[in-house]
Write a protein that holds these residues in place. Sequence first.
Motif, PDB file in Angstrom:
ATOM      1  N   THR A 489      17.369   4.462-113.715  1.00 63.71           N
ATOM      2  CA  THR A 489      16.160   3.777-113.230  1.00 63.71           C
ATOM      3  C   THR A 489      15.162   3.592-114.366  1.00 63.71           C
ATOM      4  O   THR A 489      14.558   2.525-114.529  1.00 63.71           O
ATOM      5  CB  THR A 489      15.502   4.600-112.102  1.00 63.71           C
ATOM      6  N   SER A 492      16.338   0.930-116.813  1.00 63.00           N
ATOM      7  CA  SER A 492      16.090  -0.406-116.272  1.00 63.00           C
ATOM      8  C   SER A 492      14.635  -0.814-116.478  1.00 63.00           C
ATOM      9  O   SER A 492      14.336  -1.955-116.856  1.00 63.00           O
ATOM     10  CB  SER A 492      16.423  -0.437-114.769  1.00 63.00           C
ATOM     11  N   VAL A 526      21.826  -1.191-109.680  1.00 62.21           N
ATOM     12  CA  VAL A 526      21.341  -2.207-110.620  1.00 62.21           C
ATOM     13  C   VAL A 526      22.165  -3.481-110.460  1.00 62.21           C
ATOM     14  O   VAL A 526      23.292  -3.453-109.934  1.00 62.21           O
ATOM     15  CB  VAL A 526      21.421  -1.712-112.080  1.00 62.21           C
ATOM     16  N   ASP A 527      21.588  -4.590-110.952  1.00 66.91           N
ATOM     17  CA  ASP A 527      22.311  -5.860-110.812  1.00 66.91           C
ATOM     18  C   ASP A 527      23.509  -5.893-111.757  1.00 66.91           C
ATOM     19  O   ASP A 527      23.572  -5.176-112.762  1.00 66.91           O
ATOM     20  CB  ASP A 527      21.375  -7.042-111.081  1.00 66.91           C
TER      21      ASP A 527
END
Length: 546
Positions: A489, A492, A526-527
């Motif tokens: 996280t 990101s 996440v993407d």
Amino acid sequence: FCVRSGPFHGQSKSLLSFSGAMVDVSKWPLFSLLSTEELATIRQACVFGTSANEAIYITHSNEVFAFGLNTSSCLGTGDSLSTIVPKKLDFLRGKKVVSLSYGSGPHVLLATDDGQMFAWGHNGYSQVGNGTTNQGLSPVLVTANLQNKKVREVACGSHHSMALTHDGEVFAWGYNNCGQIGSGSTANQPYPRKVTGCLQGKTSVGITCGQTSSMAVIENGEVYGWGYNGNGQLGIGNNGNQLTPCRLAGLQGLCIQQIVSGYGHCLALTDEGLLYAWGANTYGQLGTGNKSNHLSPVQIMADKERVVEVAACHSTHTSAAKTQSGQVYMWGQCRGQSIVIPHLTHFTNTDDVFACFATPSVMWRLMSVEPDDFLTVAEALRKEFDSPETADLKFSVDSKYIHVHKAVLKIRCVGSSWTEDQQEVIEIGQFSYPVYRSFLQFLYTDTVDLPPEDAIGLLDLATSYCENRLKRLCQQIIKRGITVDNAFTLLSAAIRYDAEDLEVFCFRFCVNHLTQVTQTGAFWQVDGAMLKEFICRASRCGAFKN
């Protein structure tokens, strides 16, 4: 933790009005042993000893503590054991200290506001003043020849002691090999003896000691000296020792307001702000531009503005002075260098000169904390954050108000546009209450206190306002709070907010703990594009090698 200077040996009481500069006690390494809570209790403090390895401090509740090396039992703790944990001196509990001094043994003298005097430590020459040569393990009340006398100031030489009473009498005792007791002989003095001779009938207002010399200032501004004079530290025009007080004729016509002694030199300040120096000059401590001793007072800093304070200490060869506008100069032995002309520093007080440049880095006088009701500008500003009583603007975040001052925002947010200047309430929707409150609090305090997850939001806010220092603080918080569970996280967020250093840090953490990180929910939330980029970078680092 900030303190201001107070009375100490060699400083006339009339100089107290000049003692307003703030001093950071943590500049003395010994005080780094104390917690923030312990530092907050301190009212007075003194660092001393041949290596500046001993300290005594007094709390606001008048409790006395000591810690350090405890050479010659100079801490007064009842034993000869060193301690990095402060020990309470119960014998002095409730006593309000007005003057403190130390010798080279070291021994310690302390005077209280009721005129009592206590002593302890090295006593090989009876410098404790109790009539013996037994080491003083604990503070003892010194009373011999002082019945019905109230001591207001104390001073120590290497192994001799002096006391100044409220009625202007000077007493001396201890080592007397050079006549520093002023008794007319060189016999050691086992208990306080009144210094007479030329001082008989005169009212003294200040005392100071060199290593083996003694000085006194009387109420009309005259100066008298006695004891060792091999380097001219008595300032009487020759280098012969004096067994009784001798007036400094070289200061005739001048009214001396303050006098201080170094190891073998003296500085004297007149009531007109003129500065005179004499004595040893091996390290340039006289400030004359050379290293030649001077047997008589010579004026220095004549081309500078009015001097309001001078500083020296018998255990150093360092000198310092403060001028009317607050400029601080230093000269003499400064961290091994010999500075022969007063050098303008960036300090705001003479005490910092001794903390940073004297050898040893002792305190040249007792330091006293500002009164409880004193607030620095920074403290006052910190106190007014989110204060409805003084605020003229409110931010509404998550239906909660944060009270601020428009002027502070304008001053602190350089480059930011506060277009809502005429509003009384500003609605904030894009950030959470903890994040936005922390941002506004930073503008008042320069500090941030948030968990790593919230620091991500604050990093976003800092980026949008171009607050680079705040960005760095957020990155520090995130780095210190990174875990396997939140690592991806945080990575990101670092990528999203263009925090390159943080991105590198988080990426390395994820790679170092790859197996565990890939098992967390954050990793799989996440993407796809970012996940692919991470896997490619990790493979280039050799994360997937067999």
